[in-house]
Design a protein around this motif. Structure first.
Motif, mmCIF file in Angstrom:
data_model
loop_
_atom_site.group_PDB
_atom_site.id
_atom_site.type_symbol
_atom_site.label_atom_id
_atom_site.label_comp_id
_atom_site.label_asym_id
_atom_site.label_seq_id
_atom_site.Cartn_x
_atom_site.Cartn_y
_atom_site.Cartn_z
ATOM 1 N N SER A 209 95.722 7.164 -33.040
ATOM 2 C CA SER A 209 97.022 7.763 -33.383
ATOM 3 C C SER A 209 96.881 9.216 -33.797
ATOM 4 C CB SER A 209 97.694 6.952 -34.487
ATOM 5 O OG SER A 209 96.824 6.797 -35.571
ATOM 6 N N SER A 210 95.741 9.590 -34.372
ATOM 7 C CA SER A 210 95.579 10.992 -34.752
ATOM 8 C C SER A 210 94.714 11.749 -33.744
ATOM 9 C CB SER A 210 94.985 11.093 -36.158
ATOM 10 O OG SER A 210 93.840 10.290 -36.249
ATOM 11 N N GLY A 211 94.369 11.091 -32.641
ATOM 12 C CA GLY A 211 93.639 11.764 -31.575
ATOM 13 C C GLY A 211 94.444 11.669 -30.294
ATOM 14 N N GLN A 212 93.793 11.249 -29.217
ATOM 15 C CA GLN A 212 94.510 11.126 -27.952
ATOM 16 C C GLN A 212 94.969 9.678 -27.733
ATOM 17 O OE1 GLN A 212 92.888 13.417 -24.583
ATOM 18 N NE2 GLN A 212 91.188 13.992 -25.898
ATOM 19 N N VAL A 213 96.165 9.542 -27.207
ATOM 20 C CA VAL A 213 96.699 8.221 -26.857
ATOM 21 C C VAL A 213 96.506 8.047 -25.358
ATOM 22 C CG1 VAL A 213 98.748 6.758 -26.786
ATOM 23 C CG2 VAL A 213 98.326 8.243 -28.764
ATOM 24 N N VAL A 214 95.740 7.027 -24.982
ATOM 25 C CA VAL A 214 95.315 6.896 -23.589
ATOM 26 C C VAL A 214 95.730 5.550 -23.007
ATOM 27 C CG1 VAL A 214 93.335 8.405 -23.996
ATOM 28 C CG2 VAL A 214 93.052 5.927 -24.179
ATOM 29 N N ALA A 215 95.812 5.475 -21.686
ATOM 30 C CA ALA A 215 96.129 4.222 -20.994
ATOM 31 C C ALA A 215 95.432 4.215 -19.631
ATOM 32 C CB ALA A 215 97.640 4.069 -20.847
ATOM 33 N N LEU B 12 90.720 1.283 -16.946
ATOM 34 C CA LEU B 12 89.751 0.484 -17.707
ATOM 35 C C LEU B 12 89.340 1.250 -18.961
ATOM 36 C CD1 LEU B 12 87.727 -1.823 -18.198
ATOM 37 C CD2 LEU B 12 86.139 -0.661 -16.660
ATOM 38 N N TYR B 13 89.436 0.569 -20.077
ATOM 39 C CA TYR B 13 88.971 1.134 -21.348
ATOM 40 C C TYR B 13 87.867 0.232 -21.872
ATOM 41 C CZ TYR B 13 89.055 3.313 -25.961
ATOM 42 O OH TYR B 13 88.719 4.000 -27.111
ATOM 43 N N MET B 14 86.722 0.824 -22.137
ATOM 44 C CA MET B 14 85.609 0.048 -22.661
ATOM 45 C C MET B 14 85.316 0.523 -24.081
ATOM 46 S SD MET B 14 82.041 -0.760 -20.640
ATOM 47 C CE MET B 14 82.719 -0.691 -19.015
ATOM 48 N N ALA B 15 85.396 -0.393 -25.042
ATOM 49 C CA ALA B 15 85.167 -0.055 -26.453
ATOM 50 C C ALA B 15 83.803 -0.587 -26.855
ATOM 51 C CB ALA B 15 86.253 -0.658 -27.327
ATOM 52 N N VAL B 16 82.900 0.291 -27.190
ATOM 53 C CA VAL B 16 81.522 -0.092 -27.491
ATOM 54 C C VAL B 16 81.215 0.166 -28.964
ATOM 55 C CG1 VAL B 16 79.106 0.292 -26.896
ATOM 56 C CG2 VAL B 16 80.853 0.486 -25.118
ATOM 57 N N GLY B 17 80.957 -0.901 -29.703
ATOM 58 C CA GLY B 17 80.637 -0.743 -31.125
ATOM 59 C C GLY B 17 81.806 -0.218 -31.940
ATOM 60 N N LEU C 44 93.511 1.220 -32.238
ATOM 61 C CA LEU C 44 94.233 0.326 -31.319
ATOM 62 C C LEU C 44 95.511 0.980 -30.790
ATOM 63 C CD1 LEU C 44 93.847 -3.163 -33.071
ATOM 64 C CD2 LEU C 44 92.318 -2.032 -31.460
ATOM 65 N N VAL C 45 96.204 1.693 -31.681
ATOM 66 C CA VAL C 45 97.435 2.371 -31.280
ATOM 67 C C VAL C 45 97.169 3.327 -30.114
ATOM 68 C CG1 VAL C 45 99.133 4.096 -32.067
ATOM 69 C CG2 VAL C 45 98.547 2.175 -33.528
ATOM 70 N N GLY C 46 95.975 3.893 -30.093
ATOM 71 C CA GLY C 46 95.658 4.905 -29.097
ATOM 72 C C GLY C 46 95.184 4.363 -27.766
ATOM 73 N N MET C 47 94.896 3.035 -27.669
ATOM 74 C CA MET C 47 94.324 2.523 -26.415
ATOM 75 C C MET C 47 94.845 1.174 -25.952
ATOM 76 S SD MET C 47 92.478 0.134 -28.036
ATOM 77 C CE MET C 47 91.286 -0.583 -26.904
ATOM 78 N N LYS C 48 95.715 0.543 -26.771
ATOM 79 C CA LYS C 48 96.076 -0.840 -26.450
ATOM 80 C C LYS C 48 96.915 -0.963 -25.177
ATOM 81 C CE LYS C 48 100.102 -1.052 -29.482
ATOM 82 N NZ LYS C 48 100.638 -1.461 -30.774
ATOM 83 N N ASN C 49 97.479 0.144 -24.717
ATOM 84 C CA ASN C 49 98.261 0.084 -23.478
ATOM 85 C C ASN C 49 97.431 0.324 -22.222
ATOM 86 O OD1 ASN C 49 100.689 -0.556 -24.734
ATOM 87 N ND2 ASN C 49 101.085 1.602 -25.217
ATOM 88 N N SER C 50 96.107 0.343 -22.384
ATOM 89 C CA SER C 50 95.236 0.481 -21.215
ATOM 90 C C SER C 50 95.452 -0.717 -20.289
ATOM 91 C CB SER C 50 93.762 0.518 -21.655
ATOM 92 O OG SER C 50 93.556 1.578 -22.561
#
Lengths: 258, 320
Positions: free
Chosen positions: B249-255, B258-263, B271-277
C-alpha cells in the motif's frame, strides 16, 4: 531541547504466537520480547536530534518488570534517562489508558517534542500517539518518514498511500509518530551498555502520576483473540524440492510465462 | 434506533472507494446514516455521495479545509458530532483516519477500534473484528463510548453500489483551524523500477535473511524467468533494496500474470499491493503465514532449498 520517546515492548517478530487459556491475549510466558520496531525508529530520530545539538532524551514505557530490559537497551543506544510505569491497574488497559499515563509523564516533564511509533507490532491500534497529543494539547502528525528541526518548529514528511508524501510544519511543542524505515537504527555499543547501567531509571505507579485506577480503565476490551479462520487458501504442493520445482515449472508454462 | 456518522474521504474531488465501503458497513448495521464530506468546494462530491447511498450528507465546505490538517478536520468532525449525536462514528483506516481517530477518541473520552474488517450487531451491542499481530491473529472487541469510534480497513468489504436518493445539507464549519500547517504534497522519488507493467514479479521478504541473498539466491531465478524483482516493506525499511522495489500500500500496487512471494509472511500492507495478481505462488517455511490465504499455489519449505531447485528446473525447461 527535551525529547520524550514513548516505547512499547512487544513479542519478538519471529516469536511463535500461542493463545492463552483465557482466550483474550497471547500466552506470553515463554516469549522473547523486543522494542517495537516503529518505536526503534522513533528513538533513533530522537537520538539524531541529540547528536546534532543539545537535547535530553527521555524514554518512557509501561509494563511489567520485563520492560526494564527494553529501557536499558534504549539507554544503551544513547537515551539519557528512563521512566517505567508499573501498575496492576494498567494490566489489560487500552490505548486511552496508556495515553493518559503517558500524558501524566508529559505533564511532569514538559518535553518540546514527543516521538513514538506509528503503531505497535502486537495489537496494531496506532492510537497512543494521537491520543497523547490530544490529551497534552499538542499538534501532531502521524506516520512520518523525515523530520527537520529548525528553531521553534519541525517540518516532517507524512507517508500517504502509493508513494505520496505530505509535508507538514508543526510548531513546538509537538508530537509525531514514526513510520518504519525513517532512518537506520543504531545498535547499543558495548560502551553504551556499560554506561546505561548508571543512567537514571525511575519506576512510577499510576498514583505517582496523579491518576486513579478508574482513570485508566479500558474502554476497549478484547473479548476473544483467535487464529484467523482458514479460507480456501493455497493448494500446497508436496514433495521434494526437485518435485515441487517441476510442478511449479508446469504451472509457469501453463501461464504462458516460460 | 441507532445512528451512524461516517467520514467520507474524497480523492480528486469524488468519494473514494473506501468511503463507499463505509456506507456498506453502516448500512449493514441498519439505523440512520449520516455522511460527512470535508473540504473546499465539495458541493458536487456531496451530491454525488448522496446519490450513491450516503444518506443524509453533511457538506463541511470551507477554504480552511482545502488541504487536510488534523486540527481543522477534527474540529469539523466535532461540529458534526455535536449536531448529530451519533452512536457510532466510522472513518477509513487511511493516513487521514489514523491521524484523526485517536485524537477524537481522546477528546471525547470514547473507545475506539482501528483497522476493523467487520462490525457485527450482537443484541444491543456491537462487536468489532480486527486483525492483530500483523494479521497473524484476529480479535473480537467490545467498545464503550459515546459515540463508539472505529476505523475500517479499506478493501475489507465491497463498496456500496446502490443508488438510493439521499440529501445534502451544509454544516457550519466557519472558524475551524489547525496549528499544523500543510505545506505541499510530494511524490516519493519514482526511480526507474516500474513494477506496475510487469507480467511476472518475484518478490523477496525478510525470509531471505540478508541483503546478499537477494543477489545470490533470488536474482538467478528472477533472471531465469525474465521476471522483475520486488520486495516487502521490511526489506526496504532495512535498506536492503531501494523503495522503488517495494510492493504494497505504501509502495507499488501490482497485478501481474504471476506474482511469486518468496520468504514474505504477508502483512496486510503487502497483500493490498499484490492480491489482485492473476496467479500467486507463495514460498514460505511457516504454514500459518497469511500469504498462503491469498496464494493460489503454496510451497511450505525452506526457500534456500526450493529457490535454487526451481531456478535449475526453469533453466532445464528453457534448454529443453
Amino acid at each position: 531541547m527535551k525529547i520524550l520517546v514513548c516505547l512499547k515492548q512487544v513479542p519478538h517478530k519471529d516469536a511463535r504466537l500461542d493463545i492463552a487459556g483465557h482466550g483474550t491475549w497471547i500466552d506470553d510466558a515463554n516469549l522473547k520480547f523486543e522494542i517495537n520496531d516503529y518505536d526503534n525508529y522513533a528513538l533513533e530520530a530522537a537520538l539524531r536530534i541529540k547528536d546534532a545539538g543539545e537535547a535530553e532524551v527521555i524514554v518512557a514505557t509501561i509494563g511489567p518488570d520485563r520492560v526494564v530490559q527494553s529501557l536499558r537497551t534504549a539507554l544503551g543506544m544513547g537515551a539519557d534517562r528512563a521512566v517505567h510505569v508499573k501498575d496492576e491497574a494498567l494490566e489489560g488497559s487500552d490505548s486511552l489508558g496508556v495515553a493518559k499515563s503517558l500524558a501524566a509523564i508529559a505533564a511532569q516533564e514538559s518535553p518540546d517534542l514527543i516521538l513514538t511509533g506509528l503503531m505497535s507490532d502486537d495489537a496494531n491500534y496506532g492510537l497512543t500517539g494521537p491520543m497523547l497529543a490530544e490529551l497534552s494539547g499538542l499538534p501532531h502528525a502521524t506516520g512520518i518518514v523525515s523530520c527537520e528541526h529548525a528553531g521553534e518548529s519541525i517540518t516532517v514528511e507524512r507517508e500517504l498511500e502509493g508513494g505520496a508524501l505530505e509535508v507538514v510544519e508543526l510548531p513546538l511543542p509537538a508530537l509525531v509518530t514514526v513510520q518504519t524505515g525513517m532512518n537506520e537504527v543504531r545498535y547499543a555499543s558495548l560502551k553504551g551498555i556499560m554506561q546505561a547501567k548508571k543512567k537514571p531509571l525511575e519506576t512510577k505507579s499510576v498514583a505517582d502520576l496523579g491518576l486513579q485506577a478508574s482513570d485508566v480503565a479500558p474502554k476497549v476490551t478484547i473479548e476473544k483473540i483467535y487464529m484467523p479462520p482458514k479460507g480456501e487458501g493455497a493448494e500446497i504442493l508436496q514433495g521434494s524440492a526437485a518435485e515441487v520445482s517441476q510442478q511449479l515449472v508446469t504451472k509457469i508454462k501453463e501461464l504462458g510465462l516460460l | 434506533m441507532s445512528k451512524t456518522l461516517i467520514v467520507a474521504e474524497l480523492q480528486n474531488g469524488a468519494p473514494r472507494e473506501a468511503a463507499l465501503e463505509l456506507i456498506t458497513q453502516a448500512r449493514g448495521l441498519g439505523g440512520e446514516l449520516v455522511s460527512l464530506v470535508i473540504g473546499s468546494g465539495v458541493a458536487e462530491a456531496a451530491e454525488d455521495l448522496a446519490k450513491r447511498g450516503g444518506g443524509r450528507v453533511l457538506a463541511a465546505d470551507d477554504a480552511a479545509l482545502a488541504d487536510y490538517t488534523s486540527g481543522a478536520y477534527a474540529q469539523a468532525i466535532r461540529r458534526a458530532l455535536d449536531q448529530e449525536s451519533p452512536d457510532l462514528l466510522l472513518l477509513s483506516n487511511t493516513p487521514i483516519g489514523w491521524d484523526l481517530a485517536g485524537k477524537l477518541a481522546a477528546a471525547l473520552d470514547a473507545g475506539v477500534a482501528t483497522d476493523v474488517v467487520r462490525i457485527e450487531q450482537e443484541g444491543d451491542d456491537l462487536v468489532f473484528i480486527k486483525r492483530m499481530f500483523n494479521a497473524k491473529l484476529d480479535s473480537r472487541l467490545r467498545v464503550t463510548g459515546s459515540p463508539r469510534i472505529a476505523t475500517v480497513q479499506p478493501g475489507a468489504c465491497e463498496a456500496y453500489a446502490g443508488s438510493d436518493a439521499g440529501s445534502v445539507e451544509s454544516l457550519d464549519v466557519s472558524g475551524c483551524g489547525s496549528r499544523t500547517v500543510f505545506k505541499e504534497l510530494r511524490t516519493a522519488a519514482a526511480g526507474g523500477h516500474d513494477l506496475t507493467k510487469a507480467d511476472l514479479i518475484i518478490s523477496g521478504g525478510r525470509g531471505l535473511q540478508k541483503p546478499e541473498n537477494f543477489d545470490s539466491v533470488l536474482k538467478p531465478l528472477v533472471e531465469a524467468l525474465g521476471a522483475q524483482m520486488g520486495a516487502s516493506r521490511p526489506v526496504v525499511d532495512s535498506g536492503w533494496l531501494p523503495h522503488e522495489y517495494q510492493v504494497g500500500s505504501s509502495g507499488q500496487v501490482v497485478a501481474p500474470k504471476l506474482y511469486m512471494a518468496v520468504g514474505i509472511s504477508g502483512a496486510i500492507q503487502h497483500l493490498v499491493g499484490m492480491k489482485n495478481s492473476n496467479f500467486i505462488i507463495a514460498i514460505n517455511k511457516d504454514a500459518d503465514a497469511p500469504i498462503f490465504e491469498v496464494a493460489d499455489l503454496g510451497v511450505v519449505a525452506d526457500l534456500f532449498e526450493i529457490v535454487p531447485a526451481l531456478t535449475e528446473a526453469v533453466s532445464a525447461a528453457k534448454g529443453g
